[in-house]
Scaffold this motif. Sequence first.
Motif, mmCIF file in Angstrom:
data_model
loop_
_atom_site.group_PDB
_atom_site.id
_atom_site.type_symbol
_atom_site.label_atom_id
_atom_site.label_comp_id
_atom_site.label_asym_id
_atom_site.label_seq_id
_atom_site.Cartn_x
_atom_site.Cartn_y
_atom_site.Cartn_z
ATOM 1 N N GLU A 21 0.803 -1.090 -0.104
ATOM 2 C CA GLU A 21 0.175 0.128 0.087
ATOM 3 C C GLU A 21 0.908 1.291 0.016
ATOM 4 O OE1 GLU A 21 -3.918 -1.778 2.749
ATOM 5 O OE2 GLU A 21 -2.095 -1.003 3.612
ATOM 6 N N ALA A 22 1.972 1.141 0.853
ATOM 7 C CA ALA A 22 2.807 2.318 0.901
ATOM 8 C C ALA A 22 3.322 2.746 -0.436
ATOM 9 C CB ALA A 22 3.775 2.458 1.873
ATOM 10 N N ALA A 23 3.994 1.596 -1.028
ATOM 11 C CA ALA A 23 4.638 1.574 -2.294
ATOM 12 C C ALA A 23 3.856 2.425 -3.387
ATOM 13 C CB ALA A 23 5.161 0.348 -2.664
ATOM 14 N N ASP A 24 2.750 1.848 -3.342
ATOM 15 C CA ASP A 24 1.608 2.232 -4.463
ATOM 16 C C ASP A 24 1.392 3.689 -4.268
ATOM 17 O OD1 ASP A 24 1.309 -0.432 -5.446
ATOM 18 O OD2 ASP A 24 -0.348 -0.955 -4.512
ATOM 19 N N LEU A 25 1.066 4.199 -2.863
ATOM 20 C CA LEU A 25 0.675 5.537 -2.653
ATOM 21 C C LEU A 25 1.736 6.324 -3.007
ATOM 22 C CD1 LEU A 25 -1.065 7.284 -1.169
ATOM 23 C CD2 LEU A 25 0.039 6.897 1.001
ATOM 24 N N LEU A 26 3.367 5.852 -2.796
ATOM 25 C CA LEU A 26 4.523 6.931 -3.296
ATOM 26 C C LEU A 26 4.795 6.604 -4.776
ATOM 27 C CD1 LEU A 26 6.848 6.339 -0.213
ATOM 28 C CD2 LEU A 26 5.454 8.166 -0.772
ATOM 29 N N ASN A 27 4.245 5.661 -5.318
ATOM 30 C CA ASN A 27 4.502 5.348 -6.804
ATOM 31 C C ASN A 27 5.961 4.919 -6.927
ATOM 32 O OD1 ASN A 27 3.480 4.878 -9.516
ATOM 33 N ND2 ASN A 27 4.237 6.973 -10.104
ATOM 34 N N ILE A 28 6.382 4.146 -6.158
ATOM 35 C CA ILE A 28 7.682 3.511 -6.122
ATOM 36 C C ILE A 28 7.562 1.949 -6.279
ATOM 37 C CG2 ILE A 28 8.707 5.469 -5.389
ATOM 38 C CD1 ILE A 28 9.240 4.179 -2.687
ATOM 39 N N PRO A 29 8.521 1.167 -6.728
ATOM 40 C CA PRO A 29 8.532 -0.196 -6.767
ATOM 41 C C PRO A 29 8.622 -0.742 -4.979
ATOM 42 C CG PRO A 29 10.077 0.495 -8.289
ATOM 43 C CD PRO A 29 9.679 1.913 -7.413
ATOM 44 N N TYR A 30 7.854 -1.856 -5.016
ATOM 45 C CA TYR A 30 7.761 -2.711 -3.797
ATOM 46 C C TYR A 30 9.430 -2.914 -3.167
ATOM 47 C CZ TYR A 30 6.900 -6.562 -0.383
ATOM 48 O OH TYR A 30 6.858 -7.239 0.710
ATOM 49 N N ALA A 31 10.451 -3.273 -4.064
ATOM 50 C CA ALA A 31 11.477 -3.660 -3.503
ATOM 51 C C ALA A 31 12.377 -2.324 -3.023
ATOM 52 C CB ALA A 31 12.338 -4.369 -4.627
ATOM 53 N N TYR A 61 8.589 10.703 5.288
ATOM 54 C CA TYR A 61 9.833 10.173 4.544
ATOM 55 C C TYR A 61 9.518 10.793 3.094
ATOM 56 C CZ TYR A 61 11.965 6.979 1.119
ATOM 57 O OH TYR A 61 12.491 6.478 0.099
ATOM 58 N N LYS A 62 8.279 10.718 2.740
ATOM 59 C CA LYS A 62 8.038 11.440 1.328
ATOM 60 C C LYS A 62 8.181 12.894 1.426
ATOM 61 C CE LYS A 62 4.405 12.420 -1.739
ATOM 62 N NZ LYS A 62 5.112 13.634 -2.566
ATOM 63 N N ALA A 63 8.134 13.542 2.355
ATOM 64 C CA ALA A 63 8.659 15.106 2.287
ATOM 65 C C ALA A 63 10.318 15.184 2.526
ATOM 66 C CB ALA A 63 8.307 15.756 3.755
ATOM 67 N N ARG A 64 11.001 14.111 3.171
ATOM 68 C CA ARG A 64 12.419 14.265 3.141
ATOM 69 C C ARG A 64 12.763 13.861 1.725
ATOM 70 N NH1 ARG A 64 11.876 10.921 7.630
ATOM 71 N NH2 ARG A 64 12.679 9.139 6.602
ATOM 72 N N ILE A 65 12.354 12.879 0.976
ATOM 73 C CA ILE A 65 12.893 12.513 -0.090
ATOM 74 C C ILE A 65 12.446 13.842 -1.363
ATOM 75 C CG2 ILE A 65 13.011 10.175 -0.119
ATOM 76 C CD1 ILE A 65 10.471 9.800 -1.723
ATOM 77 N N ASP A 66 11.204 14.444 -1.116
ATOM 78 C CA ASP A 66 11.023 15.447 -1.913
ATOM 79 C C ASP A 66 11.765 16.664 -1.832
ATOM 80 O OD1 ASP A 66 8.835 13.926 -3.034
ATOM 81 O OD2 ASP A 66 7.111 15.061 -1.879
ATOM 82 N N LEU A 67 12.180 16.867 -0.396
ATOM 83 C CA LEU A 67 13.124 17.927 -0.281
ATOM 84 C C LEU A 67 14.628 17.741 -0.883
ATOM 85 C CD1 LEU A 67 13.267 20.798 1.236
ATOM 86 C CD2 LEU A 67 14.008 19.513 3.370
ATOM 87 N N ALA A 68 14.854 16.622 -0.914
ATOM 88 C CA ALA A 68 16.591 16.174 -1.377
ATOM 89 C C ALA A 68 16.299 16.188 -2.973
ATOM 90 C CB ALA A 68 16.676 14.557 -0.922
ATOM 91 N N LYS A 69 15.170 16.176 -3.583
ATOM 92 C CA LYS A 69 14.962 16.384 -4.869
ATOM 93 C C LYS A 69 15.524 17.983 -5.421
ATOM 94 C CE LYS A 69 12.234 12.632 -5.946
ATOM 95 N NZ LYS A 69 10.861 12.158 -6.436
ATOM 96 N N LEU A 70 15.166 18.779 -4.336
ATOM 97 C CA LEU A 70 15.126 20.302 -5.005
ATOM 98 C C LEU A 70 16.639 20.549 -5.201
ATOM 99 C CD1 LEU A 70 12.560 21.944 -2.450
ATOM 100 C CD2 LEU A 70 12.282 21.462 -4.762
#
Length: 70
Positions: A21-31, A61-70
């Motif tokens: 569910e979390a992977a689907d929500l973030l649209n990233i692969p399960y692995a 976690y999503k906020a951290r990875i989004d911030l790292a993309k900036l």
Amino acid sequence: MNLSPEWVRAFAEHAELSVREAADLLNIPYAVLVAEIESGKILHRKVGKSYRIRFNDLMDYKARIDLAKL
């Protein structure tokens, strides 16, 4: 159904997601998500052999990875 913002916040605070569910929500692969969990980058708890992730922890976690993309 009319949901108050307070109800949504209370639900999100206690909601737990499976890795799928979390992977689907973030649209990233399960692995990829499993690797992030196992490396300690996402707070989680283990239930038997499965991981559970609190919704708020996933959003942190999503906020951290989004911030790292900036």
